[in-house]
Design a protein around this motif. Structure first.
Motif, PDB file in Angstrom:
ATOM      1  N   ARG A   1      -5.183 -10.007  -7.366  1.00 38.10           N
ATOM      2  CA  ARG A   1      -5.590 -10.509  -6.135  1.00 38.10           C
ATOM      3  C   ARG A   1      -7.224 -10.052  -6.069  1.00 38.10           C
ATOM      4  NH1 ARG A   1      -1.458  -7.660  -2.094  1.00 38.10           N
ATOM      5  NH2 ARG A   1       0.374  -9.064  -2.556  1.00 38.10           N
ATOM      6  N   ASN A   2      -8.025 -11.008  -5.273  1.00 40.98           N
ATOM      7  CA  ASN A   2      -9.437 -10.711  -5.349  1.00 40.98           C
ATOM      8  C   ASN A   2      -9.927  -9.648  -4.860  1.00 40.98           C
ATOM      9  OD1 ASN A   2     -10.323 -13.262  -6.324  1.00 40.98           O
ATOM     10  ND2 ASN A   2     -10.501 -14.112  -4.318  1.00 40.98           N
ATOM     11  N   LEU A   3      -9.175  -9.221  -3.785  1.00 42.90           N
ATOM     12  CA  LEU A   3      -9.588  -7.774  -3.164  1.00 42.90           C
ATOM     13  C   LEU A   3      -8.996  -6.313  -3.617  1.00 42.90           C
ATOM     14  CD1 LEU A   3     -10.252  -9.300   0.532  1.00 42.90           C
ATOM     15  CD2 LEU A   3     -12.028  -8.864  -1.273  1.00 42.90           C
ATOM     16  N   VAL A   4      -8.292  -6.509  -4.783  1.00 45.44           N
ATOM     17  CA  VAL A   4      -7.631  -5.398  -5.264  1.00 45.44           C
ATOM     18  C   VAL A   4      -8.591  -4.040  -5.487  1.00 45.44           C
ATOM     19  CG1 VAL A   4      -7.648  -5.931  -7.791  1.00 45.44           C
ATOM     20  CG2 VAL A   4      -5.782  -4.630  -6.705  1.00 45.44           C
ATOM     21  N   TYR A   5      -9.654  -4.450  -5.808  1.00 50.19           N
ATOM     22  CA  TYR A   5     -10.520  -3.351  -6.006  1.00 50.19           C
ATOM     23  C   TYR A   5     -10.617  -2.335  -4.983  1.00 50.19           C
ATOM     24  CZ  TYR A   5     -14.010  -5.901  -3.507  1.00 50.19           C
ATOM     25  OH  TYR A   5     -14.713  -6.639  -2.493  1.00 50.19           O
ATOM     26  N   LYS A   6     -10.385  -2.823  -3.679  1.00 50.19           N
ATOM     27  CA  LYS A   6     -10.434  -1.869  -2.794  1.00 50.19           C
ATOM     28  C   LYS A   6      -9.509  -0.878  -2.517  1.00 50.19           C
ATOM     29  CE  LYS A   6     -12.726  -4.861   0.853  1.00 50.19           C
ATOM     30  NZ  LYS A   6     -12.726  -5.607   1.959  1.00 50.19           N
ATOM     31  N   GLU A   7      -8.431  -1.134  -3.220  1.00 48.83           N
ATOM     32  CA  GLU A   7      -7.202  -0.414  -3.514  1.00 48.83           C
ATOM     33  C   GLU A   7      -7.249   0.760  -4.328  1.00 48.83           C
ATOM     34  OE1 GLU A   7      -4.939  -0.658  -0.838  1.00 48.83           O
ATOM     35  OE2 GLU A   7      -5.364  -2.900  -0.404  1.00 48.83           O
ATOM     36  N   MET A   8      -8.538   0.509  -5.150  1.00 49.88           N
ATOM     37  CA  MET A   8      -8.280   1.389  -6.333  1.00 49.88           C
ATOM     38  C   MET A   8      -9.285   2.638  -6.208  1.00 49.88           C
ATOM     39  SD  MET A   8      -8.227  -1.929  -8.783  1.00 49.88           S
ATOM     40  CE  MET A   8      -8.420  -1.033 -10.327  1.00 49.88           C
ATOM     41  N   SER A   9      -9.727   2.696  -4.772  1.00 48.98           N
ATOM     42  CA  SER A   9     -10.421   3.831  -5.048  1.00 48.98           C
ATOM     43  C   SER A   9     -10.051   4.934  -4.269  1.00 48.98           C
ATOM     44  CB  SER A   9     -11.758   3.659  -4.028  1.00 48.98           C
ATOM     45  OG  SER A   9     -12.725   4.688  -3.944  1.00 48.98           O
ATOM     46  N   TYR A  10     -10.527   6.109  -3.780  1.00 53.28           N
ATOM     47  CA  TYR A  10      -9.822   7.198  -2.894  1.00 53.28           C
ATOM     48  C   TYR A  10      -9.367   6.455  -1.837  1.00 53.28           C
ATOM     49  CZ  TYR A  10     -11.324  10.754  -6.209  1.00 53.28           C
ATOM     50  OH  TYR A  10     -11.753  11.407  -7.343  1.00 53.28           O
ATOM     51  N   GLY A  11      -8.236   6.742  -1.655  1.00 55.34           N
ATOM     52  CA  GLY A  11      -7.533   6.169  -0.282  1.00 55.34           C
ATOM     53  C   GLY A  11      -6.854   7.031   0.668  1.00 55.34           C
ATOM     54  N   SER A  12      -5.828   6.549   1.368  1.00 55.81           N
ATOM     55  CA  SER A  12      -5.193   7.415   2.340  1.00 55.81           C
ATOM     56  C   SER A  12      -4.550   8.487   2.005  1.00 55.81           C
ATOM     57  CB  SER A  12      -4.496   6.440   3.414  1.00 55.81           C
ATOM     58  OG  SER A  12      -3.884   7.506   4.066  1.00 55.81           O
ATOM     59  N   ILE A  13      -4.685   9.852   2.587  1.00 61.73           N
ATOM     60  CA  ILE A  13      -3.783  10.934   1.997  1.00 61.73           C
ATOM     61  C   ILE A  13      -2.346  10.528   2.706  1.00 61.73           C
ATOM     62  CG2 ILE A  13      -5.354  12.583   1.779  1.00 61.73           C
ATOM     63  CD1 ILE A  13      -5.016  13.436   4.391  1.00 61.73           C
ATOM     64  N   PHE A  14      -2.170   9.860   3.552  1.00 60.24           N
ATOM     65  CA  PHE A  14      -0.628   9.280   4.007  1.00 60.24           C
ATOM     66  C   PHE A  14      -0.049   8.159   3.162  1.00 60.24           C
ATOM     67  CE2 PHE A  14      -3.291  10.806   7.526  1.00 60.24           C
ATOM     68  CZ  PHE A  14      -2.662  11.674   8.370  1.00 60.24           C
ATOM     69  N   GLY A  15      -0.696   7.638   2.438  1.00 58.99           N
ATOM     70  CA  GLY A  15      -0.274   6.563   1.414  1.00 58.99           C
ATOM     71  C   GLY A  15      -0.472   5.301   2.084  1.00 58.99           C
ATOM     72  N   ASN A  16      -0.227   4.216   1.191  1.00 56.52           N
ATOM     73  CA  ASN A  16      -0.706   2.904   1.634  1.00 56.52           C
ATOM     74  C   ASN A  16      -0.177   2.710   3.072  1.00 56.52           C
ATOM     75  OD1 ASN A  16      -0.020  -0.287   1.508  1.00 56.52           O
ATOM     76  ND2 ASN A  16      -1.870   0.007   0.455  1.00 56.52           N
ATOM     77  N   GLU A  17      -1.111   1.994   3.791  1.00 50.90           N
ATOM     78  CA  GLU A  17      -0.553   1.731   5.132  1.00 50.90           C
ATOM     79  C   GLU A  17       0.157   0.509   5.465  1.00 50.90           C
ATOM     80  OE1 GLU A  17      -3.897   2.510   7.648  1.00 50.90           O
ATOM     81  OE2 GLU A  17      -3.222   0.822   9.257  1.00 50.90           O
ATOM     82  N   LYS A  18       0.060  -0.644   4.473  1.00 51.34           N
ATOM     83  CA  LYS A  18       1.215  -1.433   4.452  1.00 51.34           C
ATOM     84  C   LYS A  18       2.460  -1.222   4.317  1.00 51.34           C
ATOM     85  CE  LYS A  18       0.370  -6.146   3.036  1.00 51.34           C
ATOM     86  NZ  LYS A  18      -0.086  -7.161   1.901  1.00 51.34           N
ATOM     87  N   LEU A  19       2.532  -0.409   3.089  1.00 52.60           N
ATOM     88  CA  LEU A  19       3.966   0.322   2.703  1.00 52.60           C
ATOM     89  C   LEU A  19       4.532   1.150   4.015  1.00 52.60           C
ATOM     90  CD1 LEU A  19       6.162   0.845   0.698  1.00 52.60           C
ATOM     91  CD2 LEU A  19       5.073   2.654  -0.040  1.00 52.60           C
ATOM     92  N   ARG A  20       3.640   1.783   4.551  1.00 52.40           N
ATOM     93  CA  ARG A  20       4.061   2.639   5.570  1.00 52.40           C
ATOM     94  C   ARG A  20       4.443   1.739   6.556  1.00 52.40           C
ATOM     95  NH1 ARG A  20      -0.632   5.822   7.620  1.00 52.40           N
ATOM     96  NH2 ARG A  20       0.648   7.620   8.585  1.00 52.40           N
ATOM     97  N   THR A  21       3.896   0.645   7.059  1.00 52.85           N
ATOM     98  CA  THR A  21       4.347  -0.086   8.146  1.00 52.85           C
ATOM     99  C   THR A  21       5.706  -1.005   7.805  1.00 52.85           C
ATOM    100  OG1 THR A  21       2.231  -0.606   8.523  1.00 52.85           O
ATOM    101  CG2 THR A  21       3.849  -2.205   9.528  1.00 52.85           C
ATOM    102  N   THR A  22       5.815  -1.524   6.499  1.00 53.63           N
ATOM    103  CA  THR A  22       6.826  -2.191   5.941  1.00 53.63           C
ATOM    104  C   THR A  22       8.314  -1.380   6.050  1.00 53.63           C
ATOM    105  OG1 THR A  22       5.633  -3.592   4.885  1.00 53.63           O
ATOM    106  CG2 THR A  22       8.071  -3.407   4.017  1.00 53.63           C
ATOM    107  N   LEU A  23       7.845   0.370   5.529  1.00 52.97           N
ATOM    108  CA  LEU A  23       8.976   1.159   5.399  1.00 52.97           C
ATOM    109  C   LEU A  23       9.407   1.406   6.779  1.00 52.97           C
ATOM    110  CD1 LEU A  23      10.357   2.555   2.895  1.00 52.97           C
ATOM    111  CD2 LEU A  23       8.663   4.387   3.156  1.00 52.97           C
ATOM    112  N   ALA A  24       8.645   1.521   7.930  1.00 56.59           N
ATOM    113  CA  ALA A  24       9.066   1.920   9.300  1.00 56.59           C
ATOM    114  C   ALA A  24       9.918   0.746   9.752  1.00 56.59           C
ATOM    115  CB  ALA A  24       7.748   2.151  10.096  1.00 56.59           C
ATOM    116  N   ASN A  25       9.736  -0.472   9.385  1.00 58.75           N
ATOM    117  CA  ASN A  25      10.591  -1.403   9.991  1.00 58.75           C
ATOM    118  C   ASN A  25      11.872  -1.434   9.209  1.00 58.75           C
ATOM    119  OD1 ASN A  25       8.924  -2.691  11.962  1.00 58.75           O
ATOM    120  ND2 ASN A  25       7.863  -3.967  10.171  1.00 58.75           N
TER     121      ASN A  25
END
Ligand SMILES: Cc1ncc(COP(=O)(O)O)c(C=O)c1O
Length: 493
Positions: free
Chosen positions: A154-178
């Motif tokens: 994906r074009n914007l994948v580089y954004k995911e490759m830096s220091y990120g959230s200590i809680f884990g990826n936000e998309k996964l947290r949302t999908t997992l909650a559902n």
């Protein structure tokens, strides 16, 4: 005289200058004390002839050694190994385990022998009894790899490759909650979720937040050993309660609560580890009520929720918890494969925040690309399809394994067919010992695994877990054959 001619290797194809190649080899020789301090080195002409290099190469080599302090040049006398070189106490690294424990670095460090668990590397030709592990050959690696590749391109994948959230990826947290709300009756939002590296990290963080020296945690009389060790690391006081076919005896928990303050109860409610029994509905409610009355946390380790063969899985304690007293822990490590270190800790937002703060200092963050892969895997329905597929396979394996156990070892083993999970809790007739079985089985290329870990507290149940899911039908027959030969020898009078 030192064998200069045969001790040096010169590689003219290497990009490194010849004088440096020689200097580095001299340094190694001096460090190994094959050339002692004050030893006179050959003159540059002699050595250049011995090694078949230009004299200037030797001069440059000696200059380099002198600059680094390994040798000293004394005018009109020659070049000598530096007389003031301290003796090097060399570290010796070896793959031989015993050697490592005797010879180590010169500093001290805190070692805890209680942390040692047997690490299995199946030897060639051996089969070994595990405690209930999935068959990694059934892992949907192709699907996962395709998704991973798509995410990475994906074009914007580089954004995911830096220091990120200590809680884990936000998309996964949302999908997992559902997903967990829909499939497990939870009532959570993404902020109630911390993505971990697997259930063990959830147990570790919970222990860190809940327990200090002398705090009390209640666990089963037999319990998941790694959880016990984690709690003991906090110097907590482990109080054990008995179990029957309906799980932990909550009446015993109530009695303890009346006598002393407890911080937490650790429970593997769906399939108790190691005995595989399910905590009954009545006891679930009782336990929840006790936690409200006596203000303790319930650590619900739902490590193998997805695998239930006779009916649909029983909803977790967390789904009935209205006060937020349950810390719910799970992972995809059993469901998909242990190599995918993706799990979750679900609790109140405050607890999750603190757990994430703690996590920062041991692991900083998870693997965002893998987390996104699993986000897709869950959302697309692939995870559920995978579960349905392997469930059918494991059910056949459970039935085959249990029927062979029953037919072949009538007076030797007793067990209940597990309703779920990947292992059987097998009790050995008390006339015999696992110790002896483990010794003899080696002759038949069978490793009994970590059998010592099931009765660390000396209950004398003489039982171990035997995983059935890892082996296909043919392998199950072979395993039973080897076990049969072993038992025949063990029981012969
Ligand atoms: C009861 C129990 N809890 C937790 C774990 C750890 O699982 P994970 O691989 O998700 O860390 C295991 C693994 O075998 C287990 O049996």
């Amino acid at each position: 005289m030192f064998p200069y001619k045969t001790s040096f290797k010169i590689d003219r194809k290497k990009s490194q200058a010849l004088y440096l190649q020689l200097a580095n080899q001299f340094i190694e020789i001096i460090k190994e004390r094959k050339l002692l301090p004050e030893t006179k080195l050959p003159g540059s002409r002699v050595l250049s002839e011995l090694l078949n290099v230009h004299r200037k190469t030797i001069v440059a080599c000696y200059e380099e050694l002198s600059l680094q302090g390994w040798v000293e040049s004394i005018p009109k006398k020659g070049t000598f190994v530096n007389s003031k070189l301290p003796k090097l106490h060399q570290q010796v690294f070896s793959i031989d385990k015993e050697f490592i424990s005797k010879k180590t670095a010169s500093f001290t460090f805190y070692k805890n022998d209680d942390l040692q668990r047997k690490n299995f590397k199946p030897k060639d030709g051996f089969m070994y009894l595990n405690d209930g592990i999935s068959d990694t050959r059934l892992t949907p690696t192709e699907d996962l790899a395709r998704t991973y590749r798509r995410i990475c391109s994906r074009n914007l994948v580089y954004k995911e490759m830096s220091y990120g959230s200590i809680f884990g990826n936000e998309k996964l947290r949302t999908t997992l909650a559902n997903y967990l709300n829909n499939t497990r009756g939870l009532n959570i939002e993404k902020d109630n979720i911390l993505i971990t590296r697997g259930s063990q990290m959830g147990i570790f963080l919970s222990a860190k937040l809940l327990l200090k020296k002398d705090d009390t945690i209640i666990v089963g009389a037999t319990n998941y050993v790694s959880a016990d060790i984690t709690f003991l690391q906090r110097e907590a006081n482990l109080v054990r309660v008995s179990l029957d076919e309906n799980g932990l005896l909550t009446d015993e928990i109530e009695k303890i609560c009346k006598q002393k303050s407890i911080k937490a109860v650790y429970v593997t409610s769906h399939h108790h580890h190691p005995t595989t029994v399910t905590l009954s509905a009545e006891r679930r409610i009782h336990l929840l009520n006790l936690s409200y009355t006596y203000n303790f946390a319930i650590i619900e380790d739902d490590y193998d929720y997805d695998f239930n063969y006779n009916h649909s899985p029983i909803l977790p304690l967390a789904s009935h918890d209205i006060n937020g007293n349950v810390i719910y822990i799970g992972s995809v490590c059993k469901t998909v494969a242990p190599v995918f270190r993706i799990g979750y800790l679900i609790a109140s937002k405050e607890f999750v925040n603190e757990a994430a703060n703690q996590r920062r200092f041991i692991d900083r963050q998870g693997d965002a690309l893998l987390e996104l892969t699993f986000e897709d895997f869950i959302k697309s329905g692939d995870l559920d399809r995978h579960i349905n597929k392997v469930m059918k396979v494991y059910k056949v394996r459970r039935d085959l394994f249990c029927s062979l156990l029953k037919d072949n070892f009538l007076d030797i083993f007793s067990f209940d067919v597990p309703k779920g999970g990947m292992a059987v809790w097998v009790k050995l007739n008390k006339k015999y010992s696992w110790d002896n079985i483990a010794k003899i089985s080696k002759k038949y290329f069978l490793d009994i695994g970590d059998w010592q870990s099931y009765d660390k507290v000396g209950l004398g149940h003489n039982a171990i877990r035997i995983g059935f899911a890892t082996y296909n039908n043919e392998e199950i027959y072979e395993l039973i054959k080897r076990l049969h030969k072993t038992i025949k020898e063990v029981t012969k009078v």
